[in-house]
Write a protein that holds these residues in place. Sequence first.
Motif, PDB file in Angstrom:
ATOM      1  N   ARG A  87       3.580   3.139   3.316  1.00  0.00           N
ATOM      2  CA  ARG A  87       3.974   4.441   2.602  1.00  0.00           C
ATOM      3  C   ARG A  87       5.340   3.983   1.505  1.00  0.00           C
ATOM      4  N   GLY A  88       5.107   4.294   0.412  1.00  0.00           N
ATOM      5  CA  GLY A  88       6.212   4.249  -0.945  1.00  0.00           C
ATOM      6  C   GLY A  88       6.115   2.751  -1.512  1.00  0.00           C
ATOM      7  N   ILE A  89       5.134   1.712  -0.883  1.00  0.00           N
ATOM      8  CA  ILE A  89       5.146   0.398  -1.710  1.00  0.00           C
ATOM      9  C   ILE A  89       4.547   0.536  -2.803  1.00  0.00           C
ATOM     10  N   LYS A  90       5.047  -0.538  -3.695  1.00  0.00           N
ATOM     11  CA  LYS A  90       4.246  -0.697  -5.108  1.00  0.00           C
ATOM     12  C   LYS A  90       2.694  -1.209  -5.017  1.00  0.00           C
ATOM     13  N   ARG A  91       2.645  -1.802  -3.826  1.00  0.00           N
ATOM     14  CA  ARG A  91       1.071  -2.238  -3.634  1.00  0.00           C
ATOM     15  C   ARG A  91       0.715  -3.319  -4.249  1.00  0.00           C
ATOM     16  N   ARG A 184       9.736   6.607  -6.501  1.00  0.00           N
ATOM     17  CA  ARG A 184       8.918   7.633  -7.289  1.00  0.00           C
ATOM     18  C   ARG A 184       7.339   7.806  -6.455  1.00  0.00           C
ATOM     19  N   ILE A 185       7.105   6.727  -5.537  1.00  0.00           N
ATOM     20  CA  ILE A 185       6.037   7.032  -4.839  1.00  0.00           C
ATOM     21  C   ILE A 185       5.924   7.792  -3.589  1.00  0.00           C
ATOM     22  N   LYS A 186       5.385   8.974  -3.544  1.00  0.00           N
ATOM     23  CA  LYS A 186       5.348   9.578  -2.614  1.00  0.00           C
ATOM     24  C   LYS A 186       4.051   9.462  -1.806  1.00  0.00           C
ATOM     25  N   GLY A 187       4.046   9.073  -0.406  1.00  0.00           N
ATOM     26  CA  GLY A 187       2.921   8.622   0.421  1.00  0.00           C
ATOM     27  C   GLY A 187       2.563   7.138   0.081  1.00  0.00           C
ATOM     28  N   VAL A 188       1.407   7.078   0.029  1.00  0.00           N
ATOM     29  CA  VAL A 188       0.809   5.690  -0.211  1.00  0.00           C
ATOM     30  C   VAL A 188       0.246   5.578  -1.746  1.00  0.00           C
ATOM     31  N   PRO A 189       0.349   4.463  -2.474  1.00  0.00           N
ATOM     32  CA  PRO A 189      -0.108   4.475  -3.750  1.00  0.00           C
ATOM     33  C   PRO A 189      -1.790   4.047  -3.924  1.00  0.00           C
ATOM     34  N   SER A 190      -2.282   5.254  -3.478  1.00  0.00           N
ATOM     35  CA  SER A 190      -3.886   5.214  -3.414  1.00  0.00           C
ATOM     36  C   SER A 190      -4.606   6.708  -3.527  1.00  0.00           C
ATOM     37  N   THR A 191      -5.463   6.787  -4.237  1.00  0.00           N
ATOM     38  CA  THR A 191      -6.048   8.223  -4.661  1.00  0.00           C
ATOM     39  C   THR A 191      -6.855   8.340  -3.220  1.00  0.00           C
ATOM     40  N   LYS A 192      -7.193   7.573  -2.354  1.00  0.00           N
ATOM     41  CA  LYS A 192      -7.725   7.848  -0.952  1.00  0.00           C
ATOM     42  C   LYS A 192      -6.832   8.498  -0.004  1.00  0.00           C
ATOM     43  N   GLY A 193      -5.640   8.620  -0.226  1.00  0.00           N
ATOM     44  CA  GLY A 193      -4.599   8.868   0.726  1.00  0.00           C
ATOM     45  C   GLY A 193      -4.189   8.002   1.465  1.00  0.00           C
ATOM     46  N   MET A 194      -4.749   6.733   1.881  1.00  0.00           N
ATOM     47  CA  MET A 194      -4.529   5.978   2.773  1.00  0.00           C
ATOM     48  C   MET A 194      -4.777   4.392   2.332  1.00  0.00           C
ATOM     49  N   LEU A 195      -4.012   3.524   2.891  1.00  0.00           N
ATOM     50  CA  LEU A 195      -4.484   2.062   2.588  1.00  0.00           C
ATOM     51  C   LEU A 195      -4.653   1.484   4.086  1.00  0.00           C
TER      52      LEU A 195
END
Length: 195
Positions: A87-91, A184-195
């Motif tokens: 959660r919240g990482i730049k990825r 700025r990132i809420k949750g995880v940086p993915s449109t899937k909602g998970m990584l």
Amino acid sequence: MERVASIERNTNETKIQLSLAIDGEGRSNLETGVPFMDHMLDLFTKHGQFNLTVDAKGDIEVDDHHTTEDIGICLGQTLRDALGDKRGIKRYGNAFVPMDDALAQVVVDLSNRPHFEIRAEFPSQKVGTFDTELVHEFLWKLALEARMNLHVIVHYGKNTHHIIEAVFKALGRALDEATTIDPRIKGVPSTKGML
């Protein structure tokens, strides 16, 4: 929340204790039995601003293969564990690092999909007693166990030591960027909602 993880891995070939803190100060305590790996992991740690401890005992009387490979496995597993749900990482992370004659680029995606690509030629098969083909083994196992995309591109270089050093510094810097928390990132940086 502290992003830290440890592992103890014992096989007939190696015995490894490794701990990683993602949000560190660039401190390392390394005893791998493979001096060149100690040097590269120290660079990785310093440039990634991690804290890393590795105590490895392997069958280095055979060669450095098992120890180097298994450190990659352990580092990948601890990186994945320390990141938690991400959660919240730049990825994503990207770093270019010059080292005298060499220029290396490392690009990572902490995607939970393991993939490894390397575009590099090492002019020498050894640096000291270290087989340069083990760089591939280490990086591939790291990518596999961390479940990340890892792309390594050496744009040019003449000195094998300089090339590998640039790669490990760039790896640390790319992972530092990718693991950074972005408010700025809420949750995880993915449109899937998970990584």
